[in-house]
Design an enzyme around this catalytic site. Structure first.
Site, PDB file in Angstrom:
ATOM      1  N   ASN A 196       0.854  -1.187   0.000  1.00 53.95           N
ATOM      2  CA  ASN A 196       0.000   0.000   0.000  1.00 53.95           C
ATOM      3  C   ASN A 196       0.891   1.239   0.000  1.00 53.95           C
ATOM      4  O   ASN A 196       1.856   1.317   0.780  1.00 53.95           O
ATOM      5  CB  ASN A 196      -0.853   0.023   1.270  1.00 53.95           C
ATOM      6  CG  ASN A 196      -1.540   1.375   1.491  1.00 53.95           C
ATOM      7  OD1 ASN A 196      -2.503   1.710   0.797  1.00 53.95           O
ATOM      8  ND2 ASN A 196      -1.051   2.159   2.450  1.00 53.95           N
ATOM      9  N   GLU A 197       0.625   2.171  -0.874  1.00 53.53           N
ATOM     10  CA  GLU A 197       1.381   3.434  -0.928  1.00 53.53           C
ATOM     11  C   GLU A 197       2.874   3.169  -0.681  1.00 53.53           C
ATOM     12  O   GLU A 197       3.485   3.709   0.246  1.00 53.53           O
ATOM     13  CB  GLU A 197       0.811   4.455   0.065  1.00 53.53           C
ATOM     14  CG  GLU A 197      -0.614   4.841  -0.291  1.00 53.53           C
ATOM     15  CD  GLU A 197      -1.157   6.085   0.409  1.00 53.53           C
ATOM     16  OE1 GLU A 197      -0.457   6.665   1.258  1.00 53.53           O
ATOM     17  OE2 GLU A 197      -2.289   6.482   0.088  1.00 53.53           O
ATOM     18  N   TYR A 270      -7.300  11.654  -2.455  1.00 55.07           N
ATOM     19  CA  TYR A 270      -8.212  12.243  -1.469  1.00 55.07           C
ATOM     20  C   TYR A 270      -8.581  13.659  -1.883  1.00 55.07           C
ATOM     21  O   TYR A 270      -7.754  14.390  -2.451  1.00 55.07           O
ATOM     22  CB  TYR A 270      -7.552  12.269  -0.084  1.00 55.07           C
ATOM     23  CG  TYR A 270      -7.513  10.899   0.558  1.00 55.07           C
ATOM     24  CD1 TYR A 270      -8.640  10.396   1.198  1.00 55.07           C
ATOM     25  CD2 TYR A 270      -6.376  10.109   0.506  1.00 55.07           C
ATOM     26  CE1 TYR A 270      -8.621   9.133   1.786  1.00 55.07           C
ATOM     27  CE2 TYR A 270      -6.350   8.844   1.091  1.00 55.07           C
ATOM     28  CZ  TYR A 270      -7.482   8.371   1.726  1.00 55.07           C
ATOM     29  OH  TYR A 270      -7.476   7.117   2.300  1.00 55.07           O
ATOM     30  N   GLU A 325      -8.436   4.088  -2.547  1.00 52.63           N
ATOM     31  CA  GLU A 325      -8.638   5.057  -1.462  1.00 52.63           C
ATOM     32  C   GLU A 325      -9.081   6.365  -2.098  1.00 52.63           C
ATOM     33  O   GLU A 325      -8.354   6.930  -2.919  1.00 52.63           O
ATOM     34  CB  GLU A 325      -7.357   5.262  -0.637  1.00 52.63           C
ATOM     35  CG  GLU A 325      -7.006   4.060   0.229  1.00 52.63           C
ATOM     36  CD  GLU A 325      -5.865   4.317   1.194  1.00 52.63           C
ATOM     37  OE1 GLU A 325      -5.696   5.462   1.661  1.00 52.63           O
ATOM     38  OE2 GLU A 325      -5.137   3.337   1.489  1.00 52.63           O
ATOM     39  N   GLN A 374     -13.377   6.015   4.789  1.00 53.19           N
ATOM     40  CA  GLN A 374     -13.402   4.602   5.101  1.00 53.19           C
ATOM     41  C   GLN A 374     -14.817   4.218   5.535  1.00 53.19           C
ATOM     42  O   GLN A 374     -15.652   5.099   5.728  1.00 53.19           O
ATOM     43  CB  GLN A 374     -12.391   4.287   6.183  1.00 53.19           C
ATOM     44  CG  GLN A 374     -10.961   4.634   5.778  1.00 53.19           C
ATOM     45  CD  GLN A 374      -9.900   4.052   6.734  1.00 53.19           C
ATOM     46  OE1 GLN A 374     -10.190   3.356   7.683  1.00 53.19           O
ATOM     47  NE2 GLN A 374      -8.652   4.401   6.450  1.00 53.19           N
TER      48      GLN A 374
HETATM   49  O1  AHR Z   1      -7.001   6.381   4.833  1.00 50.31           O
HETATM   50  C1  AHR Z   1      -6.008   6.926   5.634  1.00 50.31           C
HETATM   51  C2  AHR Z   1      -4.602   6.746   5.052  1.00 50.31           C
HETATM   52  O2  AHR Z   1      -4.480   7.464   3.872  1.00 50.31           O
HETATM   53  C3  AHR Z   1      -4.225   5.336   4.666  1.00 50.31           C
HETATM   54  O3  AHR Z   1      -3.774   4.604   5.749  1.00 50.31           O
HETATM   55  C4  AHR Z   1      -3.106   5.565   3.689  1.00 50.31           C
HETATM   56  O4  AHR Z   1      -2.991   4.530   2.748  1.00 50.31           O
HETATM   57  C5  AHR Z   1      -3.464   6.905   3.057  1.00 50.31           C
HETATM   58  O5  AHR Z   1      -2.393   7.747   2.999  1.00 50.31           O
END
Ligand code: AHR
Length: 521
Positions: A196-197, A270, A325, A374
């Site tokens: 992840n990332e 995001y 995400e 989430q």
């Molecule tokens: O969703 C919160 C965080 O955002 C996650 O843990 C990460 O993958 C992202 O940077």
């Protein structure tokens, strides 16, 4: 054949002076004859991380809790999630995944080692929710697990053992361990994130380094019995198209190796304008409304550009773009732990959800799965909980209203929309997507992003034979209205009657800041 939504923004400046007083027309053509791609139900996936009260309190309360539960998992949360047909849940992180050692979360709970959750508030993680509990959650929801493996601080052996523990029925140590822990039969696990990332909290890797790690890890994640893994590669920062290029090139050049194993490529984005000043989730005005929506619309460009890089190597679209995400990230609610990312959810969040889902639908030829961040109590959540109380957010209701699109055939749309403006900010007034389900019903989802004005729409349903239209709407008196504990709901789904259908022409009057789904049959 028209494959993509063509969005034309009619700017005020382009309109002759004498027409300023006239209402600006919004027009839409739905090509009901042209559908070919399916809107995968996995676009409606969820993300649940060991972060704040997402797992602990939000999902897991333990078997001895006074809150009604099934084997420790909240019944109210499961029932609410079943109502929105959650198709897949990603777990255990996020950043947490790369510090998580799965063997700490199996066996008798009292014996499980504790750890510090260094990413999220430095709290003690007692590992009481582990592999068996997560798989139980997925079985209760009747959804697919999406497991994110630890590449940052784990090993190839640790990750491949996890796959064996979950999915093998052979004569091997991990199958024996699983049986010893009470699960005789293997589970089926399809979706597997190989890190992840990895550019950041997943190991601060370069794209080249990660590409090699991806190939190495993927090779040792085996398919047991009839289980077939769909491995998802970690993407780079949202605008890092070179990262995408590097991974896709690796995929192409390891033909027969990685090609046989990779299913998807991840994009995280995001909706945040300024990471140092994210702003309140509830205390905002028109300026912030426009800023948030304008930022979230950037998803369209990101998807187009990453998809273009992927097309270079994979014209046949074998690799899915997995937006695992996404969502709004605001300041935490005053008085709450800054590491828990707990935020309220308003009509603005509902609008962001609708706009993104419309984008994902319209790109369903490439986007095969997404997970909003989430599921419970964290960031743009479906559900908020406080002890035994539960709140369904405006975002939840968008997911509920949009369930009709799951696994339906995308109907391409051409949208010409007015712009709406506030100060120097200008955004398209409308967002749209359409689909036809297995029963032949056409569903058209529309969002009016204009916070102050209603918008009229003339829509041509090319090729439609249906004669009846019905609808549902999500709106509220104020753009920052939300649902809260101990109060009646202010944002939810209501019937919508301001749409008329005559001779294949649909006319709709969309109230300001509203989201509508129409059914034509
Ligand atoms: O969703 C919160 C965080 O955002 C996650 O843990 C990460 O993958 C992202 O940077």
């Amino acid at each position: 054949m028209i494959k993509k939504m063509i969005l034309t923004i009619v700017l005020f400046s382009a309109i002759p002076f004498f027409l300023w007083a006239q209402p600006i027309a919004n027009t839409l053509v739905v090509h009901t004859e042209a559908g070919q791609d399916t809107i995968s139900k996995y676009i409606y996936g969820q993300f649940s991380e060991h972060l704040g009260h997402c797992i602990y309190g939000g999902i897991w309360v333990g078997e001895n809790s006074a809150i009604p539960n099934t084997r420790g998992i909240r019944n109210d949360v499961v029932a609410a999630l079943k109502n929105i047909k959650v198709p897949a849940v990603r777990w255990p992180g996020g950043c947490f995944a790369d510090e998580y050692h799965w063997q700490d979360g199996i066996g008798p709970r009292a014996d499980r080692p504790k750890m510090v959750n260094t990413n999220w508030g430095g709290v003690t993680e007692d590992n009481s929710f582990g592999t068996h509990e997560f798989m139980d959650l997925c079985e209760q929801l009747n959804c697919e697990p999406v497991i994110c493996g630890n590449i940052g601080s784990g090993t190839v052996k640790e990750m491949s053992d996890w796959v064996q523990y979950l999915t093998s029925d052979g004569d091997n140590p991990m199958t024996a361990l699983r049986k010893q822990n009470g699960r005789e039969k293997p589970w089926q696990v399809k979706f597997w994130c190989v890190g992840n990332e990895t550019f950041g909290c997943g190991g601060i890797m370069s794209a080249d380094f990660y590409a090699n790690e991806l190939a190495r890890y993927s090779f040792f994640l085996k398919n047991y019995g009839r289980n077939s893994l769909y491995k998802i590669a970690s993407g780079g920062l949202p605008e890092d198209y070179d990262w995408t290029d590097t991974i896709m090139k690796k995929w192409q050049t390891t033909d027969g190796w990685l090609q046989g194993y990779l299913g998807g490529y991840s994009l995280h984005f995001y909706t945040v304008n300024d990471w140092n000043k994210k702003g309140s989730a509830t205390q905002f005005g028109e300026t912030e409304w426009f800023a948030t929506l304008s930022r979230t619309l950037h998803m369209e460009e990101l998807v187009q550009k990453h998809a273009a890089v992927m097309d270079k190597y994979d014209a046949g679209k074998r690799i899915g773009l997995i937006v695992d995400e996404w969502g709004n990230w605001f300041d935490v609610e005053p008085g709450t732990n800054p590491g828990f990312l707990y935020q309220q959810n308003t009509l603005r969040d509902a609008m962001v959800a609708a706009v993104n889902l419309n984008i994902f639908h319209n790109h369903c030829d490439r986007i095969k799965m997404t997970s909003i961040a989430q599921m419970v109590n964290v960031l743009q959540a479906m559900i908020l909980t406080r002890e035994k109380e539960i709140v369904l957010t405006p975002t939840y209701y968008v997911f509920k209203m949009y369930t009709v699109h799951q696994d339906a055939v995308l109907l391409p749309v051409d949208l010409q929309t007015a712009a709406c403006t506030s100060g120097t900010n200008s955004i398209p007034a409308l967002s749209a997507s359409a689909s036809r389900d297995r029963a032949g019903r056409v569903h058209l989802s529309l969002a009016n992003l204009d916070p102050a004005n209603s918008q009229n729409l003339r829509c041509e349903l090319r090729g439609v034979t249906g004669a009846r239209v019905s609808g549902e709407i999500i709106t509220a008196a104020n753009m920052n209205d939300c649902n809260d504990f101990g109060k009646p709901e202010t944002v939810n789904i209501k019937p919508f009657t301001s749409a008329q259908l005559q001779n294949g022409i649909l006319t709709v009057s969309l109230p300001a800041k509203s989201i509508i789904t129409l059914e034509i049959k």
